[in-house]
Motif scaffolding. Structure first.
Motif, short mmCIF file in Angstrom:
data_model
loop_
_atom_site.label_atom_id
_atom_site.label_comp_id
_atom_site.label_asym_id
_atom_site.label_seq_id
_atom_site.Cartn_x
_atom_site.Cartn_y
_atom_site.Cartn_z
N ALA A 187 100.38 52.29 128.97
CA ALA A 187 99.89 53.45 129.86
C ALA A 187 99.79 54.53 129.04
O ALA A 187 98.58 55.28 128.96
CB ALA A 187 100.68 53.48 130.99
N ARG A 224 97.24 45.97 131.22
CA ARG A 224 98.42 46.22 131.94
C ARG A 224 98.69 44.50 132.39
O ARG A 224 97.77 43.67 132.55
CB ARG A 224 97.99 46.71 133.18
CG ARG A 224 99.14 46.75 134.30
CD ARG A 224 98.82 47.81 135.46
NE ARG A 224 100.10 48.02 136.35
CZ ARG A 224 100.92 48.54 136.13
NH1 ARG A 224 100.99 49.35 135.22
NH2 ARG A 224 102.13 48.63 137.04
N GLU A 266 90.52 48.90 125.74
CA GLU A 266 90.39 48.71 127.36
C GLU A 266 91.73 48.87 127.84
O GLU A 266 92.71 48.73 127.09
CB GLU A 266 89.86 47.70 127.78
CG GLU A 266 90.39 46.29 127.44
CD GLU A 266 89.54 45.03 127.80
OE1 GLU A 266 90.11 44.15 127.66
OE2 GLU A 266 88.39 45.22 128.02
N LYS A 267 91.90 49.08 129.21
CA LYS A 267 93.25 49.25 129.55
C LYS A 267 93.87 48.18 129.78
O LYS A 267 93.53 46.95 130.16
CB LYS A 267 92.79 49.98 131.37
CG LYS A 267 94.50 50.25 131.90
CD LYS A 267 94.21 51.00 133.16
CE LYS A 267 95.77 51.41 133.66
NZ LYS A 267 95.50 52.29 134.92
N ASP A 278 96.81 54.08 126.63
CA ASP A 278 95.58 54.34 127.29
C ASP A 278 95.11 55.76 127.46
O ASP A 278 94.22 56.27 127.44
CB ASP A 278 95.76 53.58 128.57
CG ASP A 278 94.37 53.83 129.59
OD1 ASP A 278 93.37 53.51 128.93
OD2 ASP A 278 94.31 54.26 130.48
#
Length: 560
Positions: A47, A60, A57-58, A50
């Motif tokens: 996070a 998770r 790209e994110k 990011d």
């Protein structure tokens, strides 16, 4: 169009207000994960990355992702993070840990191998750098993409050259050229032919070096790329000097240097001036050689490039040796100081290149000159001592006083030179490309367009047009733009920053990305898009595109 450019500029300009605090937060999150590996601590780490827009790209993870997959990603991106922060030791440690968790060949494994190759180059460990780059090349070979293969081989050849393994570099560059032919990419082939010329020059196979340099030059001429063509002329001149064809080498360099000067490539200009000075020295035209070495030395000092400054100082010493021995010794002292400083800071490779450039005969000549000079100095010293022995006590005392003053002066001079060298290395480490303050005042064939008094929008439009018109030639930098608009670089930079609110480099990069989007939408091949947007390597284009727009060129093309 201007609105689109401004949007991209805003995207480029976004950065954390408290960068140092954010860096500490990322490193703390990584420490938390290492102490307590879990999906939660991993997601906290990503996070923060990011927020920095560091990842493509994110990222998770869900609770069902295998722990090893999480570790692999955390450690790979930790390695990327520390590499970006120039902490190469930590970057290496995390990269090696991540590599152990990859199974089988994949693009992501190739990324990790490529990263490790870059890390080991930075650490000066060319053996390991080559090993990892070779594994990356194997994956590219399996992909069957000839353009990527030729690029990877060229990179590996460069590593072998840096490690003084020219034989291995030769094998790679021959194969790379074949793959470039299959990829039908003439621009890349020109670069590869230039690399081949340098490799064969280092192998003292000068006829081959000359042939490859000529082929590279012919290709650049066909492509209409004047500045790269000047680089090939410089490579051609090196081969001609190796063949002792000094008049032809001089002709090639005298053709290349004005182009470099006109295009504002001051670094290449300085190196070519060193080569021309050397060519004139070999022709025993020392007086003519001096101004070229002088210009090169002045430019390289301003740029903070002590490695190539050594060439200039050596050349100044040789060109002044007969006419001005005192100045020649001063230049030799500066050369020795740089040599010792660089050698203790991991630049033995540069010294090897220096010896190759001047040749053993030239080194022998200079050493003989130094020995003769020292012999003369000793004879003079003995004569002075005999005179002093016969002189009165007050004369001896006065002479000792003068000697002490001279020693103090030398101490101050050494301290000054040390401070200059440290400042030069610091400048080179911070931004090797930051040479825009060095301005050239050159005559122009016709009046340059002026932008004085125009509106802000008109000014920005002209800037955009200039960049787009010059992208493919690679001469869209601020120096050339300032010459085009008949204004100083500092004035252009200030006006552009006032008009856009961001650094000129970011604004120019936004123009490149705007053009890239249009070309990608037209269906043009990505390698061709890169070339038309001012990038010599598709890899560099892809990285910049992802950093700015958050997705790769391929992903952009296939977006919904």
């Amino acid at each position: 169009m201007i609105k689109n450019i401004i949007c991209l500029v805003i995207l480029l300009a976004m950065c954390p207000v408290t960068a140092l605090a954010q860096q500490h937060a990322i490193e703390k999150a990584l420490d938390d994960y290492n102490r307590t590996p879990s999906v939660e601590t991993a997601n906290r780490f990503f996070a923060l990355l990011d927020q920095e827009e560091f990842t493509e790209e994110k990222i998770r993870f869900s609770a069902h992702v295998p722990p090893d997959s999480v570790r692999q990603q955390v450690w790979y991106w930790a390695s990327e993070w520390f590499y970006d922060k120039q902490d190469y030791t930590q970057s290496k440690d995390y990269g090696l840990k991540a590599l152990k968790l990859y199974h089988g060949a994949s693009d992501t494994k190739a990324d990790c191998l490529n990263l490790l190759g870059c890390i080991y180059v930075r650490l000066g460990d060319f053996k390991n750098a080559a090993a990892y780059a070779k594994q990356c090349l194997n994956i590219d070979m399996a992909s069957g993409d000839h353009d990527r293969i030729s690029s990877s081989m060229n990179t590996l050849a460069g590593i072998y050259m840096a490690a003084h393994q020219a034989d291995e570099a030769e094998k790679l560059i021959v194969q790379a050229i074949n793959h470039a032919d299959l990829a039908n990419n003439p621009a890349r082939k020109a670069v590869l032919l230039g690399t081949a010329s340098e490799i064969y020059h280092s192998l003292t196979q000068e006829e081959k070096a000359l042939d490859y340099a000529q082929q590279a030059y012919d290709l650049e001429q066909t492509l209409g790329r004047s500045l790269p063509a000047a680089y090939r002329l410089d490579q051609k001149a090196s081969a001609l000097m190796g063949l002792k064809r000094y008049e032809e080498a001089e002709k090639a360099l005298r053709e290349a240097i004005p182009v470099m000067r006109e295009q504002g490539d001051l670094h290449s200009l300085a190196i070519a001036a060193n080569h021309l000075g050397t060519c004139l020295i070999w022709q025993k035209r020392n007086d003519e050689a001096f101004p070229f070495f002088r210009e090169a030395a002045d430019l390289l000092v301003k740029m903070g490039d002590p490695v190539n400054e050594m060439y200039s100082r050596r050349g100044l010493c040789l060109s002044l040796w007969e006419s001005d021995p005192d100045s020649a010794r001063s230049e030799l002292n500066r050369f020795n100081f740089l040599k010792d400083s660089l050698y203790t800071s991991e630049s033995a490779e540069a010294l090897a290149r220096l010896n190759a450039e001047f040749g053993n005969d030239q080194l022998t000549m200079e050493n003989e000159q130094v020995r003769n000079a020292r012999t003369r100095d000793r004879i003079i010293a003995v004569a002075l001592l005999l005179l002093l022995a016969a002189a009165a006590w007050w004369v001896i005392r006065r002479q000792r006083h003068r000697q002490q003053q001279h020693i103090n002066k030398l101490v101050r001079e050494i301290e000054r030179l040390k401070a200059e060298s440290e400042a030069a290395r610091a400048a080179m480490a911070s931004s090797r490309a930051d040479i825009s303050d060095v301005e050239e005042a050159l005559p122009d064939d016709e009046p340059a367009p002026t932008i004085i008094g125009v509106t802000e929008n008109e000014f920005l439009t002209r800037v955009i047009d200039f960049v787009n018109d010059h992208l493919e030639q690679g001469d869209f930098g601020l120096e050339n733009m300032a010459d085009h608009f008949a204004m100083s670089v500092s004035t252009l930079r200030r006006r552009l920053q006032d008009a856009t609110g961001v650094a000129p480099k970011s604004y120019i990069q936004a123009i490149q990305m705007q053009r890239a989007c249009n070309l990608l939408d037209s269906g043009l091949q990505i390698a061709d898009v890169a070339m038309q947007c001012g990038f010599t390597e598709p890899g560099s284009f892809t990285r910049t595109f992802k950093r700015v727009l958050g997705l790769t060129p391929s992903q952009y093309r296939t977006r919904a």
